[in-house]
Structure formats: structure tokens, C-alpha cells
Design a protein around this motif. Structure first.
Motif, PDB file in Angstrom:
ATOM      1  N   ASN A 214      36.870  46.335  45.533  1.00 58.03           N
ATOM      2  CA  ASN A 214      37.814  47.370  45.927  1.00 58.03           C
ATOM      3  C   ASN A 214      37.736  47.561  47.438  1.00 58.03           C
ATOM      4  OD1 ASN A 214      39.214  49.690  46.361  1.00 58.03           O
ATOM      5  ND2 ASN A 214      38.315  50.813  44.656  1.00 58.03           N
ATOM      6  N   CYS A 215      38.870  47.355  48.125  1.00 60.07           N
ATOM      7  CA  CYS A 215      38.831  47.411  49.583  1.00 60.07           C
ATOM      8  C   CYS A 215      38.582  48.824  50.086  1.00 60.07           C
ATOM      9  CB  CYS A 215      40.113  46.851  50.185  1.00 60.07           C
ATOM     10  SG  CYS A 215      41.566  47.744  49.678  1.00 60.07           S
TER      11      CYS A 215
ATOM     12  N   TYR B  20      33.986  49.711  34.822  1.00 68.23           N
ATOM     13  CA  TYR B  20      34.651  49.919  36.113  1.00 68.23           C
ATOM     14  C   TYR B  20      33.806  49.441  37.278  1.00 68.23           C
ATOM     15  CZ  TYR B  20      37.305  52.903  33.082  1.00 68.23           C
ATOM     16  OH  TYR B  20      38.034  53.367  32.041  1.00 68.23           O
TER      17      TYR B  20
ATOM     18  N   ILE C  75      34.924  47.590  40.978  1.00 64.10           N
ATOM     19  CA  ILE C  75      34.890  48.262  42.272  1.00 64.10           C
ATOM     20  C   ILE C  75      34.318  47.356  43.362  1.00 64.10           C
ATOM     21  CG2 ILE C  75      34.033  50.295  43.468  1.00 64.10           C
ATOM     22  CD1 ILE C  75      33.845  51.598  40.702  1.00 64.10           C
TER      23      ILE C  75
ATOM     24  N   GLY D  52      42.677  50.385  48.498  1.00 62.48           N
ATOM     25  CA  GLY D  52      42.322  50.538  47.083  1.00 62.48           C
ATOM     26  C   GLY D  52      43.524  50.612  46.169  1.00 62.48           C
TER      27      GLY D  52
ATOM     28  N   CYS E  65      44.860  48.251  44.486  1.00 56.52           N
ATOM     29  CA  CYS E  65      44.760  47.401  43.296  1.00 56.52           C
ATOM     30  C   CYS E  65      44.222  48.156  42.081  1.00 56.52           C
ATOM     31  CB  CYS E  65      43.913  46.175  43.593  1.00 56.52           C
ATOM     32  SG  CYS E  65      43.469  45.244  42.140  1.00 56.52           S
ATOM     33  N   PRO E  66      43.060  48.797  42.180  1.00 54.80           N
ATOM     34  CA  PRO E  66      42.616  49.593  41.018  1.00 54.80           C
ATOM     35  C   PRO E  66      43.546  50.779  40.772  1.00 54.80           C
ATOM     36  CG  PRO E  66      41.151  49.940  42.879  1.00 54.80           C
ATOM     37  CD  PRO E  66      42.048  48.803  43.249  1.00 54.80           C
TER      38      PRO E  66
ATOM     39  N   VAL F 180      34.196  55.331  41.398  1.00 52.92           N
ATOM     40  CA  VAL F 180      34.457  55.041  42.814  1.00 52.92           C
ATOM     41  C   VAL F 180      33.700  56.032  43.707  1.00 52.92           C
ATOM     42  CG1 VAL F 180      36.246  55.163  44.586  1.00 52.92           C
ATOM     43  CG2 VAL F 180      36.642  53.836  42.527  1.00 52.92           C
TER      44      VAL F 180
END
Lengths: 323, 191
Positions: free
Chosen positions: B112-113, B105, B109, B23, B25-26, B44
Motif C-alpha cells: 500500500n503506497c 489485510y 498493506i 492508497g 488501490c485498497p 492500516v
């Protein structure tokens, strides 16, 4: 066989998800007003937040719901405002344009320094050290954070003081938000009589830190013929709705804390042919600058005239020009 | 392993960003302001918890029974993407306030890994359903802690006098690395 069951499971779950989403899209569809979409398309789409809403979408929704004026977007030009007005089925009355203004005149030559600041040239960083290097707690620090955030190149730093070009300003509010000293305010574009000070201390305390600060002496308040300037908490504030730009306060202010270009002051001028000698202008003139007998052409004494324009608005024949 | 220690381990000791590097990146993208970072963190938590419930059920009910465990990754991605879309639509209709807060957001997500990571960890560590839920909430709370702390650091860094070449992402990555080392200190905790 294995590959078939793998494909079946993946495909099956994919189909189930797809159908669920399709059903959900119908089931949870939120009715979006067609007007919202049209208004949204007419807005500039910069999402700058200058209107006070969370972005163009939020403003479009507010305009469509009638909660915001059709010309609520400060960045959009007149054509866009008219387009939005036509979508909403109303006529766009030209609302008063507002511009950002730095409420401080304490450039480096007039404002005293609290200490010599050698740190990062950044207003926020300087403000973190005892509130900044200028002795006045309310003054512009002049490191130009506002200049950096201004997307319209409207701010210049002149002698340690931010100066906003009101013709370039789009009142997006970025600088107002950025300024750690909260010294930037919105003022009407038309108004050019502004108390350039935010300091609410008593006279002596202001004098000690800056020579152009408002000392709260109330001379402006006493001299204003239009009840348009008031001193509260030792700080004069112009009532922009009442101010007629006569600039008497600008002249009288002992510290020159009130900004106003005396050279741009207008003078009343009576067109002789139209004047019927009704004496209404003379009666209404706050400085007795108009003389003339009943039924005879009146004259304005240019030395006395302060250019407030009261006579022009009162004249029944609309024969007084402001030049 | 009792649930409290599992919770603390997943939130802090095995922090998803600082020790598992998921995660990121975010974490780098949405950490410029503390407010938005907190909004992202809460979104998240919401998505990871929901996604873990669904993926856990799909894994046990479908993949394990049919012996198709190797389809795990692709199935989970499919489910998470569909779920986020569904949640977005559902919130838009039934909880406009929450939608306003999480709105922008939620689609972020999807990719989002961390979400996929938590779902897979729940399975590979062979957690029970309750343990999987505790792990999901803990891990996503760890993400919230990390991103809010990091946003605070970036706020300060923004005002610092930096060499031109270090400005922006470069110093952010250095700061993230240093914070990661700091979180390494927790790894000695025996819970």
C-alpha cells in the motif's frame, strides 16, 4: 566509495531484516496440526462459508479439533466426506442433507399487492419502500436477488415467487443471507411437508393479504397423529424429526398453506408370505387402516392408509413395504 | 503548529485518499462491505503507525548520519515489507484474535503506497518524532474514515439502477471523485 557504503547499508539492513524474519519465523512458529492441512486439502476450497465457518481453513481447523462434523462441508461430495473421515479416523455417517427452501407460497396470483412497484427490480430496493410491494410483510418479493447470488443455478422465479430446486441446492446459504425478507430457511432434504408461510399475524390479517397463508387455526396440530406440527404465535411449524410424511395436515389445511405433494404419498403394502398375524401393525396404525384377525394375514385398506410408515417400522418381521 | 491541528489536518483536510491520492488501490479494492472496510482501515492504522516509528529511526540514525538520503525510498520499502511480515508472524503467535481480524489485510498493506507515503512525508516535512507519530495516526485514521464512508456509498450504489456500462468499478471511480470534491471543502479550513 559512496557506492560501497550505499551497497553496504542496503545490503546490511536487508540481511538484518532477513535474519530477524528467519528468527521470528522460528520463534513465533505456530504449530499447525498435520490433520488441518490434510483436511483443508480434501475440502473443495471454494470458501463459500456455507458450513457456517469463516471459510475452508476455519472449517478444516474445526474438523481437526473435533468441533465440526467430518461432513460439515455442505458443498463437498460423498467421496470428499469419506476422505476427511479417513483422515480423522472415523466413519462418515451420512448426516442429514439440508436444503434451502422459500417459506412462502404467495405468488402473484394469490398474494395481494400493497402498491404498484415500478422501481429497480431488486428485492432489497423494493423492501426499502414500505417493506416491499406485497401486502404480506413476510412474503417473498420475487425480484430474484437470491437467484442472482445462487452459484448453482438452483433458483427460479415463477410467477413472482422464488422456487428452489432442492436437487441442485448445495445449502451454501448465500440466498439465506441475501434475502431481505429472511424468507428462505434450511429444511431437511428428505422432508417434503413444509409450512410455506412465515406470517405470524392472526387469521383474518393473514387472509386479507394472502389466500395461502397460515392462519394459525391449529387444525393441522389437532389432526397430526405424531405430535409433529405445532402452532406457535399463529404460525404452524413442522417438527422435521417427528414428521412421517403422512400428509394429513396437507389434506386438512384450509388455506393449503402446508406444502406437500399428495400424489407422492406412499401406501403400506403387506407381503402375504411374511405376515404372521401378530396384529402389532393394526394396533399401531393411527388411522385404523389395517384389518386382520390374530394369526391371519393382515390387509391394508389403501383408501384409509396415509402412508405414515409406522406399521412398517413396528412390524417385527419387516414384511410391510412402503410403495 | 500544535499537535491537535496537525492531527485534524492529516486526518481530514489533507485526507490521504481524497486529497493526496495515495492508497487508492485498497480503497477501491476492499470497500465493498462496511465490515471489511473497517477491518482494513484498522489494520492500516496499525501498520502505518508502526512503520513510521521504524522508518523515522532508520532515517535519522542511519541514512542521515551516513549522508545516504537518496536511498530513502528503497530502504523504506524494504523495511515496511519486512515489518509487515514480522508483525504478521508476531500476531499469529501472540494475539490470534487480532490476527484473525486483521489477518488477510496485513499482506495487502505491504504494497500500500499510503504506508510509504506517510513515512516519506514525515521526513520531508521535517517533523519531530512526536509530530511524525501524530501525523501517522491522523493520516491512517483519515484512511479509515475515507474507506468506511466509501463502503457505505458503494452499498447504496449497488442497489441503484445503473446503465450497464457504468456498473462496478466505473461508478465507484465516479463516486470516489465526487467524494474527493466534497473533501476539497475542508481545504479552506485554517487550523
Amino acid at each position: 566509495m559512496v557506492i560501497v557504503s550505499a551497497a553496504a547499508v542496503t545490503g546490511g539492513i536487508g540481511v538484518v531484516c532477513g535474519v530477524l524474519l528467519a528468527v521470528a519465523a522460528k520463534l513465533f512458529a505456530v504449530e499447525v496440526d498435520q490433520k488441518v492441512i490434510e483436511v483443508r486439502n480434501a475440502l473443495p476450497g471454494a470458501n463459500c462459508g456455507g458450513c457456517g465457518f469463516a471459510g475452508c481453513d476455519a472449517l478444516a481447523a474445526a474438523i481437526a479439533a473435533g468441533k465440526a462434523p467430518v461432513n460439515g462441508c455442505p458443498v463437498a461430495n460423498k467421496q470428499a466426506h469419506e476422505k476427511i473421515a479417513s483422515i480423522m479416523g472415523v466413519t462418515a455417517d451420512e448426516s442429514e442433507k439440508k436444503v434451502a427452501h422459500v417459506m412462502c407460497q404467495g405468488c402473484d396470483t394469490v398474494a395481494k399487492q400493497k402498491y404498484e412497484y415500478n422501481g429497480v427490480p431488486d428485492c432489497k430496493a423494493a423492501a426499502a419502500v414500505m417493506g416491499g410491494n406485497k401486502s404480506c410483510d413476510k412474503g417473498c418479493l420475487g425480484f430474484g436477488n437470491c437467484k442472482v447470488v445462487c452459484a448453482f443455478d438452483a433458483i427460479e422465479i415463477v410467477d413472482g415467487l422464488a422456487v428452489i430446486d432442492k436437487d441442485k441446492c448445495t445449502s451454501c446459504g448465500k440466498c439465506v443471507e441475501e434475502c431481505p425478507k429472511a424468507v428462505i430457511e434450511f429444511v431437511p432434504y428428505k422432508n417434503n411437508v413444509i409450512v410455506g408461510c412465515h406470517n405470524k399475524d392472526f387469521g383474518k390479517a393473514v387472509k386479507d393479504v394472502c389466500s395461502v397463508g397460515c392462519i394459525g387455526c391449529k387444525i393441522c396440530e389437532k389432526n397430526c397423529a405424531f405430535d409433529a406440527i405445532h402452532v406457535t404465535d399463529n404460525l404452524a411449524k413442522v417438527d422435521y424429526d417427528k414428521c412421517t410424511h403422512c400428509m394429513v395436515c396437507v389434506e386438512k389445511c384450509p388455506t393449503k398453506a402446508i406444502q406437500g405433494d399428495l400424489l407422492s404419498r406412499k401406501k403400506a403394502f403387506i407381503v402375504e408370505e411374511g405376515c404372521i398375524g401378530c396384529t402389532i401393525c393394526a394396533k399401531n396404525c393411527p388411522v385404523s387402516a389395517i384389518e386382520g384377525e390374530l394369526k391371519k394375514t393382515h390387509k391394508v385398506d389403501p383408501d384409509k392408509c396415509i402412508g405414515c410408515g409406522v406399521c412398517a417400522t413396528k412390524c417385527p418381521k419387516k414384511t410391510i413395504e412402503m410403495k | 503548529m500544535n499537535l491537535i491541528s496537525l492531527f485534524i489536518t492529516s486526518a481530514i483536510v489533507n485526507n490521504i485518499i481524497f486529497s493526496q491520492f495515495l492508497g487508492a488501490c485498497p480503497f477501491l479494492g476492499v470497500s465493498k462491505k462496511i465490515d471489511t472496510a473497517a477491518g482494513m482501515g484498522i489494520a492500516v492504522i496499525f501498520v502505518i503507525t508502526l512503520a513510521s516509528v521504524i522508518t523515522y529511526i532508520v532515517q535519522k540514525a542511519i541514512l542521515d548520519t551516513l549522508g545516504l538520503q537518496y536511498l530513502q525510498t528503497i530502504m523504506f520499502i524494504l523495511i515496511i515489507a519486512a515489518l509487515v511480515q514480522f508483525v504478521e508472524m508476531f500476531l499469529k503467535k501472540s494475539a490470534p484474535g487480532l490476527y484473525q481480524a486483521l489477518g488477510i489485510y496485513l499482506p495487502l498493506i505491504t504494497t500500500n503506497c499510503a504506508v510509504l507515503g506517510v513515512a516519506i512525508i514525515n521526513i520531508t516535512k521535517e517533523y519531530s518524532f512526536i509530530e511524525a507519530m501524530v501525523n501517522s495516526v491522523g493520516t491512517s485514521l483519515g484512511f479509515l474514515i475515507a474507506i468506511v464512508l466509501f463502503a457505505g456509498v458503494r452499498d447504496k450504489v449497488d442497489n441503484a439502477d445503473l446503465p450497464e456500462s457504468l456498473k462496478g468499478s466505473a461508478i465507484s471511480l465516479v463516486a470516489a471523485g465526487l467524494m474527493s470534491i466534497a473533501f476539497l471543502g475542508f481545504s479552506g479550513l485554517q487550523l
